[in-house]
Design a protein around this motif. Structure first.
Motif, PDB file in Angstrom:
ATOM      1  N   ASN A  16       0.986  -1.117  -0.005  1.00  0.00           N
ATOM      2  CA  ASN A  16      -0.100   0.111   0.171  1.00  0.00           C
ATOM      3  C   ASN A  16       0.932   1.624   0.264  1.00  0.00           C
ATOM      4  N   GLY A  17       2.065   1.143  -0.299  1.00  0.00           N
ATOM      5  CA  GLY A  17       3.252   2.279  -0.506  1.00  0.00           C
ATOM      6  C   GLY A  17       2.156   3.286  -1.749  1.00  0.00           C
ATOM      7  N   PHE A  18       1.913   2.778  -2.333  1.00  0.00           N
ATOM      8  CA  PHE A  18       0.992   4.026  -3.654  1.00  0.00           C
ATOM      9  C   PHE A  18       0.261   5.202  -2.315  1.00  0.00           C
ATOM     10  N   ARG A  19      -0.394   4.627  -1.564  1.00  0.00           N
ATOM     11  CA  ARG A  19      -1.581   4.814  -0.089  1.00  0.00           C
ATOM     12  C   ARG A  19      -1.330   5.733   0.501  1.00  0.00           C
ATOM     13  N   LEU A  20       0.176   5.876   0.409  1.00  0.00           N
ATOM     14  CA  LEU A  20       0.990   7.167   1.477  1.00  0.00           C
ATOM     15  C   LEU A  20       1.690   7.945   1.494  1.00  0.00           C
ATOM     16  N   PRO A  21       1.077   9.319   1.885  1.00  0.00           N
ATOM     17  CA  PRO A  21       1.747  10.677   1.864  1.00  0.00           C
ATOM     18  C   PRO A  21       2.940  10.673   2.233  1.00  0.00           C
ATOM     19  N   ALA A  22       3.540  11.700   0.746  1.00  0.00           N
ATOM     20  CA  ALA A  22       5.480  12.165   1.346  1.00  0.00           C
ATOM     21  C   ALA A  22       5.235  13.347   2.392  1.00  0.00           C
ATOM     22  N   LYS A  23       5.878  13.080   3.126  1.00  0.00           N
ATOM     23  CA  LYS A  23       6.242  14.098   4.378  1.00  0.00           C
ATOM     24  C   LYS A  23       6.399  15.212   3.981  1.00  0.00           C
ATOM     25  N   MET A  24       5.213  15.781   4.769  1.00  0.00           N
ATOM     26  CA  MET A  24       5.565  17.454   4.954  1.00  0.00           C
ATOM     27  C   MET A  24       6.360  18.008   5.125  1.00  0.00           C
ATOM     28  N   SER A  25       7.491  19.318   4.543  1.00  0.00           N
ATOM     29  CA  SER A  25       8.656  20.434   5.396  1.00  0.00           C
ATOM     30  C   SER A  25       7.413  20.552   6.642  1.00  0.00           C
ATOM     31  N   PRO A  26       8.441  20.695   7.544  1.00  0.00           N
ATOM     32  CA  PRO A  26       7.501  22.086   9.271  1.00  0.00           C
ATOM     33  C   PRO A  26       7.261  23.064   8.184  1.00  0.00           C
ATOM     34  N   ALA A  27       7.887  24.252   7.089  1.00  0.00           N
ATOM     35  CA  ALA A  27       7.235  24.617   6.801  1.00  0.00           C
ATOM     36  C   ALA A  27       6.090  24.868   6.156  1.00  0.00           C
ATOM     37  N   GLY A  28       6.015  23.413   4.905  1.00  0.00           N
ATOM     38  CA  GLY A  28       4.782  23.447   4.169  1.00  0.00           C
ATOM     39  C   GLY A  28       3.312  22.906   4.872  1.00  0.00           C
ATOM     40  N   ALA A  29       3.861  21.886   5.986  1.00  0.00           N
ATOM     41  CA  ALA A  29       3.027  21.645   6.741  1.00  0.00           C
ATOM     42  C   ALA A  29       1.738  23.053   7.950  1.00  0.00           C
ATOM     43  N   GLU A  30       2.968  24.184   7.747  1.00  0.00           N
ATOM     44  CA  GLU A  30       2.092  25.396   8.859  1.00  0.00           C
ATOM     45  C   GLU A  30       1.311  25.801   7.976  1.00  0.00           C
ATOM     46  N   GLU A  31       2.364  26.001   6.459  1.00  0.00           N
ATOM     47  CA  GLU A  31       1.004  26.691   5.632  1.00  0.00           C
ATOM     48  C   GLU A  31       0.162  25.901   5.339  1.00  0.00           C
ATOM     49  N   ALA A  32       0.523  24.219   4.994  1.00  0.00           N
ATOM     50  CA  ALA A  32      -0.725  23.739   4.981  1.00  0.00           C
ATOM     51  C   ALA A  32      -2.397  23.708   5.745  1.00  0.00           C
ATOM     52  N   ARG A  33      -2.082  23.773   7.267  1.00  0.00           N
ATOM     53  CA  ARG A  33      -2.601  24.157   8.270  1.00  0.00           C
ATOM     54  C   ARG A  33      -3.278  25.689   8.082  1.00  0.00           C
ATOM     55  N   LYS A  34      -3.095  26.864   7.473  1.00  0.00           N
ATOM     56  CA  LYS A  34      -3.340  28.247   7.551  1.00  0.00           C
ATOM     57  C   LYS A  34      -4.406  27.950   6.771  1.00  0.00           C
ATOM     58  N   GLU A  35      -4.301  27.350   5.075  1.00  0.00           N
ATOM     59  CA  GLU A  35      -4.721  27.397   4.238  1.00  0.00           C
ATOM     60  C   GLU A  35      -6.156  26.316   4.506  1.00  0.00           C
ATOM     61  N   ALA A  36      -6.227  25.117   5.549  1.00  0.00           N
ATOM     62  CA  ALA A  36      -7.134  24.402   6.000  1.00  0.00           C
ATOM     63  C   ALA A  36      -8.762  24.948   6.589  1.00  0.00           C
ATOM     64  N   ASP A  37      -7.396  25.780   7.439  1.00  0.00           N
ATOM     65  CA  ASP A  37      -8.623  27.150   8.551  1.00  0.00           C
ATOM     66  C   ASP A  37      -9.250  27.613   7.667  1.00  0.00           C
ATOM     67  N   ARG A  38      -8.457  28.119   6.458  1.00  0.00           N
ATOM     68  CA  ARG A  38      -9.676  29.390   5.426  1.00  0.00           C
ATOM     69  C   ARG A  38     -10.740  27.987   4.582  1.00  0.00           C
ATOM     70  N   ILE A  39      -9.784  27.322   4.524  1.00  0.00           N
ATOM     71  CA  ILE A  39     -11.309  26.343   3.670  1.00  0.00           C
ATOM     72  C   ILE A  39     -12.413  26.244   4.908  1.00  0.00           C
ATOM     73  N   GLU A  40     -12.179  25.331   5.848  1.00  0.00           N
ATOM     74  CA  GLU A  40     -13.078  24.734   6.701  1.00  0.00           C
ATOM     75  C   GLU A  40     -14.231  25.381   6.897  1.00  0.00           C
ATOM     76  N   PRO A  41     -13.921  26.813   7.541  1.00  0.00           N
ATOM     77  CA  PRO A  41     -15.229  27.114   7.266  1.00  0.00           C
ATOM     78  C   PRO A  41     -16.225  27.095   6.531  1.00  0.00           C
ATOM     79  N   VAL A  42     -15.517  27.313   4.795  1.00  0.00           N
ATOM     80  CA  VAL A  42     -16.671  27.953   3.417  1.00  0.00           C
ATOM     81  C   VAL A  42     -16.993  26.480   3.950  1.00  0.00           C
ATOM     82  N   VAL A  43     -16.253  24.966   3.886  1.00  0.00           N
ATOM     83  CA  VAL A  43     -17.094  23.593   3.613  1.00  0.00           C
ATOM     84  C   VAL A  43     -18.262  23.378   4.374  1.00  0.00           C
ATOM     85  N   LYS A  44     -18.097  24.052   5.848  1.00  0.00           N
ATOM     86  CA  LYS A  44     -18.941  24.086   7.090  1.00  0.00           C
ATOM     87  C   LYS A  44     -19.805  24.189   6.743  1.00  0.00           C
ATOM     88  N   ARG A  45     -20.258  25.665   5.704  1.00  0.00           N
ATOM     89  CA  ARG A  45     -21.418  26.584   5.851  1.00  0.00           C
ATOM     90  C   ARG A  45     -22.203  26.112   4.092  1.00  0.00           C
TER      91      ARG A  45
END
Length: 143
Positions: A16-45
């Motif tokens: 199942n290696g093809f189903r495992l995501p690559a690791k995120m860098s700390p900077a990438g993870a931080e930016e992704a979290r910020k974008e997730a926080d922007r998207i979540e209220p829209v998806v919830k609405r």
């Protein structure tokens, strides 16, 4: 049995290696979290309003300033970061059914994504690294 397989198949990670995501860098993870926080209220609405068709979801997310991801004939990325598409089909009883809803993938960096879905029963927004061959979307099981 490979380490971490628990009670599972002895070669789960190999198979199942093809189903495992690559690791995120700390900077990438931080930016992704910020974008997730922007998207979540829209998806919830959208979920609360009973609106989960891909076109409506795409329109709502484009209002946040994202651009649709574009690819060339060989799958090369040509720009944009957002992909919204139908849910993956799933097998029910004796045939495949594509459930109502939308899958969302936002490429934040080469190593970081926001993935989400919204459907009648629920929604989810999370961060992950990209998957080999499918980008931000988790590939379906191989067999």
């Amino acid at each position: 049995m490979e380490p971490g397989a628990g009670d599972g198949a002895p070669h789960y990670r190999d198979n199942n290696g093809f189903r495992l995501p690559a690791k995120m860098s700390p900077a990438g993870a931080e930016e992704a979290r910020k974008e997730a926080d922007r998207i979540e209220p829209v998806v919830k609405r959208l979920w609360e309003a009973g609106t989960w068709d891909p076109k409506s979801v795409r329109t709502a997310l484009l209002k946040l300033g994202y651009q649709e991801e574009r690819t060339g004939p060989k799958g090369e990325r040509l720009g944009g970061t957002l992909t919204v598409r139908t849910m993956d089909p799933r097998f029910e009883t004796d045939h495949y059914v594509t459930p109502e809803g939308a899958l969302i993938g936002l490429r934040v960096h080469d190593d970081a994504c926001v993935t989400a879905f919204v459907q009648k029963t629920n929604y989810e927004v999370k961060t992950n690294g990209p998957f080999p061959g499918t980008g931000c979307f988790e590939p379906r099981a191989g067999h």
